[in-house]
Design an enzyme around this catalytic site. Structure first.
Site, PDB file in Angstrom:
ATOM      1  CB  ALA A 175      -1.161  -0.054   1.060  1.00 38.70           C
ATOM      2  CB  CYS A 176       0.532   4.645   1.629  1.00 35.06           C
ATOM      3  SG  CYS A 176      -1.150   4.840   1.095  1.00 35.06           S
ATOM      4  CB  SER A 177       4.586   1.332   3.520  1.00 35.69           C
ATOM      5  OG  SER A 177       4.179   2.022   4.658  1.00 35.69           O
TER       6      SER A 177
END
Length: 373
Positions: A155-157
């Protein structure tokens, strides 16, 4: 074991931008039409009336003023409210590949490298357009890179996790240099009819060259001092879209097949986790948080970033210490922290300590400690 540097970054920005005012006009038109069409059911209490939005509400809630998008007309059409991205034939480069190549070419140029210098490609992003073949292998082919490629999703990481994977490969001598790219068409998984989230995301692609320090010649080098990752399962940010949806017809087109989140819970849970992880990471490397000249944080929400840095520094951060690109790019998932890094690095003096950090669904958090060469 080789010392490793980031020697180049790149950014692809779509041509189209949508302001808060434009987005709100489209959303409110949809709300008015919905309420008119369902007036009788609303009056009987069978359907809940929708509430209009405002540009002021969006900016106060998120710090976002506009966002770049791959398709503007489809998103702003009140009858459609999603991007129009026609399918391409299997013989054409995919849209994610096209975005990745544009960002990669800029990163290669800054690093002073060619495809012949790269041994691997990692495509790390939130939303891959297909299960296989890997988009990374397609990017590898499009650029003429010999070696290997694979996709990954945290995801965002995804960018910070991708940097650690690339760093490990270079440290161990498995590759001289790795290209790590983050193509994000976040508007494709966003529900533009949800007042609480329709304004959050934009589209972009970023690229990072990670290579052996002894082979690097770029004037834009940062030593990778250390990386640290953390995950903890949570349902508070979720997207249930996938190939198994066709096997469960009852869920097709349900709200949870697009981005959904419990925003207040995410804020409460994630901010202290991120501050704690970065603080621990610096301490483990015998570094003081007060010596960090710049924090390139995931660009999700302005209040989140302000709180995280305040927890670390014990005071409000200046714009130079924690630069923001959220206002013009919105949340671009894994690309956000790298956009901030790409656009706000050249002014740092040699020896400057910095932290690149991302956080999001999972929960997932990544911290990369960098030092300017």
């Amino acid at each position: 074991m080789h010392n490793v540097v980031i020697s180049g970054t790149g950014l692809y920005t779509p041509a189209n931008s949508i302001s808060n005012e434009e987005l709100v006009h489209s959303f409110n038109t949809y709300v008015q039409q919905f309420n008119e069409e369902n007036a009788a059911a609303i009056e009987r209490g069978e359907v809940q009336a929708l509430t209009e939005s405002s540009a002021a509400f969006i900016e106060k809630a998120s710090g976002i003023k506009s966002r770049f998008v791959m398709d503007k007309d489809g998103i702003l059409d009140p009858q459609r409210m999603k991007p129009r991205l026609p399918e391409r034939s299997n013989d054409e480069w995919s849209i994610l590949c096209q975005m990745s190549v544009a960002a990669a070419e800029q990163a290669l140029q800054r690093a002073g490298k060619t495809a012949a210098d790269i041994d691997g490609v990692i495509v790390a992003c939130s939303n891959l357009q297909r299960p296989y073949p890997a988009v990374a292998i397609e990017v590898q082919e499009a650029l003429g890179i010999q070696g290997f490629g694979f996709d990954m999703n945290v995801a965002c990481s995804s960018a910070t996790f991708g940097i650690q994977n690339a760093c490990n490969s270079v440290q161990l001598g498995q590759a001289r240099a790795i290209l790590m790219v983050n193509p994000e068409i976040c508007t494709g998984h966003l529900n533009f009819r949800d007042r609480d989230s329709h304004f959050i995301f934009g589209d972009a692609a970023t690229a990072v060259i990670i290579e052996r320090a002894d082979l690097a010649t770029s004037p834009y080098q940062f030593d990778i001092v250390s990386t640290k990752l953390l995950t903890k399962f949570s349902n508070n940010i979720r997207n249930n879209f996938g190939f198994l949806n066709r096997a469960g017809e009852e869920g097709i087109d349900a709200r949870d097949k697009l981005f959904v989140q419990e925003g207040r819970k995410v804020f409460r849970d994630v901010c202290p986790m991120v501050a704690e992880l970065i603080g621990q990471h610096l301490q483990e490397n015998q570094l003081n948080v007060g010596d960090v000249k710049r924090f390139w944080l995931h660009q999700a929400n302005l209040s989140m970033n302000h709180l995280i840095v305040k927890k670390l520094l014990g005071r409000d951060a200046t714009e130079e210490e924690a630069p923001v690109i959220l206002d013009t790019y919105a949340n671009t998932s894994s690309a956000g922290s790298v956009i901030s890094f790409h656009k706000n690095q050249d002014d740092l003096a040699a020896g400057s300590l910095a932290v690149l950090s991302s956080f999001g669904a999972g929960y997932s958090i990544g911290s990369v400690i960098l030092r300017k060469r």
